[in-house]
Design a protein around this motif. Structure first.
Motif, PDB file in Angstrom:
ATOM      1  N   ASP A 299     -32.787 -57.694  -1.344  1.00  0.00           N
ATOM      2  CA  ASP A 299     -34.188 -57.857  -0.959  1.00  0.00           C
ATOM      3  C   ASP A 299     -34.373 -58.509   0.400  1.00  0.00           C
ATOM      4  OD1 ASP A 299     -34.812 -56.783  -3.396  1.00  0.00           O
ATOM      5  OD2 ASP A 299     -35.168 -58.709  -4.379  1.00  0.00           O
ATOM      6  N   PHE A 300     -33.332 -59.207   0.908  1.00  0.00           N
ATOM      7  CA  PHE A 300     -33.465 -59.946   2.155  1.00  0.00           C
ATOM      8  C   PHE A 300     -32.290 -59.639   3.074  1.00  0.00           C
ATOM      9  CE2 PHE A 300     -35.773 -62.304  -1.027  1.00  0.00           C
ATOM     10  CZ  PHE A 300     -36.929 -62.714  -0.374  1.00  0.00           C
ATOM     11  N   LEU A 301     -32.551 -59.676   4.380  1.00  0.00           N
ATOM     12  CA  LEU A 301     -31.516 -59.446   5.384  1.00  0.00           C
ATOM     13  C   LEU A 301     -31.631 -60.518   6.456  1.00  0.00           C
ATOM     14  CD1 LEU A 301     -29.258 -57.707   6.632  1.00  0.00           C
ATOM     15  CD2 LEU A 301     -31.046 -56.368   7.766  1.00  0.00           C
ATOM     16  N   TYR A 302     -30.581 -61.312   6.602  1.00  0.00           N
ATOM     17  CA  TYR A 302     -30.568 -62.349   7.636  1.00  0.00           C
ATOM     18  C   TYR A 302     -29.908 -61.812   8.897  1.00  0.00           C
ATOM     19  CZ  TYR A 302     -29.042 -66.432  10.258  1.00  0.00           C
ATOM     20  OH  TYR A 302     -28.799 -67.330  11.266  1.00  0.00           O
ATOM     21  N   LEU A 303     -30.598 -61.953  10.007  1.00  0.00           N
ATOM     22  CA  LEU A 303     -30.063 -61.484  11.278  1.00  0.00           C
ATOM     23  C   LEU A 303     -29.682 -62.673  12.152  1.00  0.00           C
ATOM     24  CD1 LEU A 303     -32.371 -58.462  12.136  1.00  0.00           C
ATOM     25  CD2 LEU A 303     -30.110 -58.481  11.073  1.00  0.00           C
ATOM     26  N   GLY A 304     -28.514 -63.209  11.897  1.00  0.00           N
ATOM     27  CA  GLY A 304     -27.995 -64.282  12.732  1.00  0.00           C
ATOM     28  C   GLY A 304     -27.255 -63.701  13.922  1.00  0.00           C
ATOM     29  N   LYS A 305     -26.811 -64.580  14.810  1.00  0.00           N
ATOM     30  CA  LYS A 305     -26.186 -64.101  16.045  1.00  0.00           C
ATOM     31  C   LYS A 305     -24.836 -63.435  15.798  1.00  0.00           C
ATOM     32  CE  LYS A 305     -23.990 -68.504  17.285  1.00  0.00           C
ATOM     33  NZ  LYS A 305     -23.848 -69.515  18.352  1.00  0.00           N
ATOM     34  N   ASP A 306     -24.200 -63.705  14.645  1.00  0.00           N
ATOM     35  CA  ASP A 306     -22.917 -63.081  14.330  1.00  0.00           C
ATOM     36  C   ASP A 306     -23.062 -61.881  13.395  1.00  0.00           C
ATOM     37  OD1 ASP A 306     -21.245 -64.772  15.817  1.00  0.00           O
ATOM     38  OD2 ASP A 306     -21.310 -66.303  14.257  1.00  0.00           O
ATOM     39  N   MET A 307     -24.309 -61.519  13.074  1.00  0.00           N
ATOM     40  CA  MET A 307     -24.529 -60.450  12.117  1.00  0.00           C
ATOM     41  C   MET A 307     -24.474 -59.070  12.777  1.00  0.00           C
ATOM     42  SD  MET A 307     -24.805 -61.842   9.212  1.00  0.00           S
ATOM     43  CE  MET A 307     -25.243 -63.354   8.367  1.00  0.00           C
ATOM     44  N   LEU A 308     -23.744 -58.185  12.151  1.00  0.00           N
ATOM     45  CA  LEU A 308     -23.664 -56.805  12.606  1.00  0.00           C
ATOM     46  C   LEU A 308     -25.022 -56.132  12.422  1.00  0.00           C
ATOM     47  CD1 LEU A 308     -21.742 -54.563  13.607  1.00  0.00           C
ATOM     48  CD2 LEU A 308     -21.271 -54.036  11.219  1.00  0.00           C
ATOM     49  N   GLN A 309     -25.513 -55.455  13.448  1.00  0.00           N
ATOM     50  CA  GLN A 309     -26.837 -54.859  13.401  1.00  0.00           C
ATOM     51  C   GLN A 309     -26.783 -53.333  13.324  1.00  0.00           C
ATOM     52  OE1 GLN A 309     -29.798 -56.499  15.988  1.00  0.00           O
ATOM     53  NE2 GLN A 309     -28.839 -58.507  16.037  1.00  0.00           N
ATOM     54  N   TYR A 310     -25.669 -52.832  12.793  1.00  0.00           N
ATOM     55  CA  TYR A 310     -25.502 -51.385  12.649  1.00  0.00           C
ATOM     56  C   TYR A 310     -24.908 -51.072  11.273  1.00  0.00           C
ATOM     57  CZ  TYR A 310     -25.731 -51.626  17.750  1.00  0.00           C
ATOM     58  OH  TYR A 310     -26.114 -51.889  19.045  1.00  0.00           O
ATOM     59  N   ASN A 311     -25.376 -49.998  10.675  1.00  0.00           N
ATOM     60  CA  ASN A 311     -24.714 -49.404   9.522  1.00  0.00           C
ATOM     61  C   ASN A 311     -23.850 -48.253  10.017  1.00  0.00           C
ATOM     62  OD1 ASN A 311     -25.958 -50.783   7.095  1.00  0.00           O
ATOM     63  ND2 ASN A 311     -27.799 -50.092   8.132  1.00  0.00           N
ATOM     64  N   VAL A 312     -22.592 -48.247   9.619  1.00  0.00           N
ATOM     65  CA  VAL A 312     -21.666 -47.190  10.026  1.00  0.00           C
ATOM     66  C   VAL A 312     -21.101 -46.543   8.771  1.00  0.00           C
ATOM     67  CG1 VAL A 312     -19.590 -46.600  11.331  1.00  0.00           C
ATOM     68  CG2 VAL A 312     -21.077 -48.472  12.119  1.00  0.00           C
ATOM     69  N   GLY A 313     -21.144 -45.215   8.716  1.00  0.00           N
ATOM     70  CA  GLY A 313     -20.645 -44.521   7.534  1.00  0.00           C
ATOM     71  C   GLY A 313     -20.196 -43.119   7.855  1.00  0.00           C
ATOM     72  N   ILE A 314     -19.744 -42.411   6.831  1.00  0.00           N
ATOM     73  CA  ILE A 314     -19.216 -41.062   6.988  1.00  0.00           C
ATOM     74  C   ILE A 314     -19.645 -40.226   5.791  1.00  0.00           C
ATOM     75  CG2 ILE A 314     -17.023 -41.655   5.862  1.00  0.00           C
ATOM     76  CD1 ILE A 314     -15.603 -39.786   7.795  1.00  0.00           C
ATOM     77  N   ARG A 315     -19.902 -38.934   6.046  1.00  0.00           N
ATOM     78  CA  ARG A 315     -20.227 -38.013   4.961  1.00  0.00           C
ATOM     79  C   ARG A 315     -18.932 -37.440   4.405  1.00  0.00           C
ATOM     80  NH1 ARG A 315     -25.192 -38.921   3.423  1.00  0.00           N
ATOM     81  NH2 ARG A 315     -24.859 -37.081   2.119  1.00  0.00           N
ATOM     82  N   LEU A 316     -18.822 -37.417   3.080  1.00  0.00           N
ATOM     83  CA  LEU A 316     -17.608 -36.960   2.411  1.00  0.00           C
ATOM     84  C   LEU A 316     -17.946 -35.997   1.278  1.00  0.00           C
ATOM     85  CD1 LEU A 316     -15.893 -40.433   1.846  1.00  0.00           C
ATOM     86  CD2 LEU A 316     -15.380 -38.850   3.690  1.00  0.00           C
ATOM     87  N   TYR A 317     -16.965 -35.205   0.922  1.00  0.00           N
ATOM     88  CA  TYR A 317     -17.040 -34.463  -0.337  1.00  0.00           C
ATOM     89  C   TYR A 317     -16.147 -35.165  -1.355  1.00  0.00           C
ATOM     90  CZ  TYR A 317     -19.550 -30.306   1.223  1.00  0.00           C
ATOM     91  OH  TYR A 317     -20.511 -29.439   1.674  1.00  0.00           O
ATOM     92  N   ASP A 318     -16.706 -35.506  -2.495  1.00  0.00           N
ATOM     93  CA  ASP A 318     -15.941 -36.004  -3.624  1.00  0.00           C
ATOM     94  C   ASP A 318     -15.956 -34.881  -4.654  1.00  0.00           C
ATOM     95  OD1 ASP A 318     -14.693 -37.317  -5.631  1.00  0.00           O
ATOM     96  OD2 ASP A 318     -16.272 -38.804  -5.965  1.00  0.00           O
ATOM     97  N   LYS A 319     -14.833 -34.168  -4.697  1.00  0.00           N
ATOM     98  CA  LYS A 319     -14.760 -32.927  -5.469  1.00  0.00           C
ATOM     99  C   LYS A 319     -15.776 -31.943  -4.878  1.00  0.00           C
ATOM    100  CE  LYS A 319     -13.078 -35.399  -9.511  1.00  0.00           C
ATOM    101  NZ  LYS A 319     -13.295 -35.798 -10.915  1.00  0.00           N
ATOM    102  N   THR A 320     -16.847 -31.639  -5.591  1.00  0.00           N
ATOM    103  CA  THR A 320     -17.829 -30.696  -5.051  1.00  0.00           C
ATOM    104  C   THR A 320     -19.123 -31.389  -4.620  1.00  0.00           C
ATOM    105  OG1 THR A 320     -18.722 -30.271  -7.266  1.00  0.00           O
ATOM    106  CG2 THR A 320     -16.950 -28.836  -6.493  1.00  0.00           C
ATOM    107  N   GLU A 321     -19.167 -32.701  -4.788  1.00  0.00           N
ATOM    108  CA  GLU A 321     -20.396 -33.429  -4.477  1.00  0.00           C
ATOM    109  C   GLU A 321     -20.306 -34.081  -3.107  1.00  0.00           C
ATOM    110  OE1 GLU A 321     -23.075 -37.145  -6.254  1.00  0.00           O
ATOM    111  OE2 GLU A 321     -21.175 -36.569  -7.201  1.00  0.00           O
ATOM    112  N   GLU A 322     -21.352 -33.871  -2.311  1.00  0.00           N
ATOM    113  CA  GLU A 322     -21.412 -34.511  -1.004  1.00  0.00           C
ATOM    114  C   GLU A 322     -21.977 -35.923  -1.169  1.00  0.00           C
ATOM    115  OE1 GLU A 322     -23.917 -34.198   3.113  1.00  0.00           O
ATOM    116  OE2 GLU A 322     -23.508 -32.326   2.027  1.00  0.00           O
ATOM    117  N   ILE A 323     -21.285 -36.915  -0.586  1.00  0.00           N
ATOM    118  CA  ILE A 323     -21.715 -38.301  -0.699  1.00  0.00           C
ATOM    119  C   ILE A 323     -21.675 -38.965   0.674  1.00  0.00           C
ATOM    120  CG2 ILE A 323     -20.876 -38.517  -3.071  1.00  0.00           C
ATOM    121  CD1 ILE A 323     -18.507 -40.123  -1.938  1.00  0.00           C
TER     122      ILE A 323
END
Length: 438
Positions: A299-323
């Motif tokens: 529910d809350f997000l703290y943005l301190g000076k050491d906090m990463l300000q990006y979400n990084v991810g990748i699209r994958l197939y797990d068997k036949t499902e895209e996640i």
């Protein structure tokens, strides 16, 4: 029984607290006190060490050399001289924490009447973990806990507040800290218009001081009366025009009734709390969040000076499902943001990672895979990732080949990427879909 531990350490003392899953942090006492002075005494002629009040007592009796204020000294220097020997301050802090941690765990075990397992420990202080990370790792190296992390007092304030009743979390909360002689103030602002609620904290080291010791009762009374008036005026300016829901007075500097004029100012239409354990309990709440995820972390997000300000991810197939597979999460301390992922690539010569800044927009990272052409699902790769600073992501790609059928054809290669300089994502291109390595 499984527990987590919070440890607040400062110039004067260390304070531990523990919590079971779903319960409030608890602070057992050591012979009537909940704090242990950050002091060590080495007994003359033998390699025997005392800590806390016992260290001060032995030193005053002439039995050994005293090292006080260990933690603050360690942050600003490397060595200290005791008698005729020189010691690494990180070694002394490590010894001090090992002794006090062992005594704390023994006390908790006695009170609970059963064996305990410590799942995680969070150490907090007036620290910059990104700067002091190496020294902090050194001083906890002998603690028998696998999951140990560090956070600033700002982060501990955040961890504490988000576990309090919602009625206490309006647009602004203020924390006044008189643990040391200098007053430090924290202004905590919550933007309830965002989801999750974004929290920011502004820290001010004021020009107001309260000495630990005075030469006489007359000086004591005169100086505290003056300080009360100055603090009342400061808080009048500090709170004017602000919607302050709650205010916390932290540290033994607020013990006693010397600040009556200040109370008249700060108690107007708001809740005021006093105590010495906000930081330690905040660290304990943070340790619990690491092991037993709760709603507060969502529910809350703290943005301190050491906090990463990006979400990084990748699209994958797990068997036949895209996640979508997250690699790095915004709100994580950049110095703790690291990991690896193994997967098979299909018919592609590149890997595409999605980057989403918390303030909006979409970016992408494209990693070329020249020379990695093998038959379908016979190319097993590993992607290792870590942050080198708040903006620089380091990626290493390792070709694992495919058993005895195909040897690796590329040496591991590394790229350093400045996240703020990435181009916007090409919406016309599909992400690099791969299969999870099993």
């Amino acid at each position: 029984m499984e527990l987590v531990i919070g440890c607040d350490i400062n110039e004067y003392y260390v304070q531990f607290s523990y919590a079971e899953e779903g319960k409030e942090p608890v602070m057992p006492d050591f012979s009537g006190v909940t704090q242990v002075e950050t002091a060590l005494c080495r007994r003359e002629g033998v390699n025997q060490w005392y800590e806390g009040k016992e260290a001060v007592k032995r030193a005053l009796a002439g039995e050994g050399a005293l090292a006080e204020h260990l933690f603050s000294r360690m942050l600003h220097a490397d060595t200290i001289r005791l008698s005729d020997s020189e010691y690494q301050l990180t070694d002394l802090c490590s010894l001090f924490l090992e002794h006090t941690y062992t005594a704390f765990v023994r006390k908790v075990r006695e009170q609970l009447g059963e064996e305990i397992t410590v799942r995680a420990l969070v150490l907090t202080g007036r620290i910059d973990p990104g700067v002091h990370y190496g020294k902090l790792q050194e001083i906890v190296k002998n603690l028998p806990v696998e999951d140990i992390s560090f956070q600033s007092h700002e982060e501990s304030i955040f961890s504490y507040l988000v576990h309090q009743p919602r009625r206490l979390m309006g647009y602004e909360t203020q924390v006044l800290d008189l643990t040391s002689e200098q007053l430090v103030t924290y202004r905590v602002e919550m933007n309830h218009k965002t989801r999750p609620v974004v929290v920011s904290i502004e820290t001010t080291e004021t020009d107001l001081y309260k000495k630990k010791h005075y030469a006489s009762i007359m000086e004591h009374d005169r100086e505290l009366a003056k300080l009360d008036q100055e603090l009342a005026e400061y808080m009048q300016d500090y709170t004017t025009g602000r919607i302050v829901t709650s205010l916390y007075l932290i540290g033994d500097g607020f013990h006693g009734d010397w600040y009556q004029e200040t109370l008249k100012v700060i108690c107007r239409n708001r809740k005021v709390f006093a105590g010495d354990n906000l930081f330690g309990k905040g660290a304990c709440f943070a340790a619990a969040e690491r092991i037993w995820k709760g709603e507060a972390s969502e529910d809350f997000l703290y943005l301190g000076k050491d906090m990463l300000q990006y979400n990084v991810g990748i699209r994958l197939y797990d068997k036949t499902e895209e996640i979508y597979c997250p690699l790095l999460d915004a709100g994580t301390n950049w110095y703790e943001a690291a990991g690896s992922l193994a997967f098979y690539i299909e018919d592609t010569d590149e890997i595409r990672l999605q980057v989403v800044p918390i303030h909006g927009g979409k970016k992408e990272i494209v990693i070329g895979l020249d020379g990695l052409k093998r038959p379908y699902r016979s190319c097993l790769l590993e992607l290792a990732f870590s942050m080198q600073d708040k903006e620089t992501l380091e990626l290493t790609v390792l070709d694992h080949g495919f058993g005895s059928f195909f040897a690796p054809v590329r040496e591991p290669f590394t790229k350093a990427i400045r996240l703020a300089e990435l181009p916007d994502a090409d919406e016309k291109e599909n992400a690099c879909y791969v299969c999870i390595g099993q």
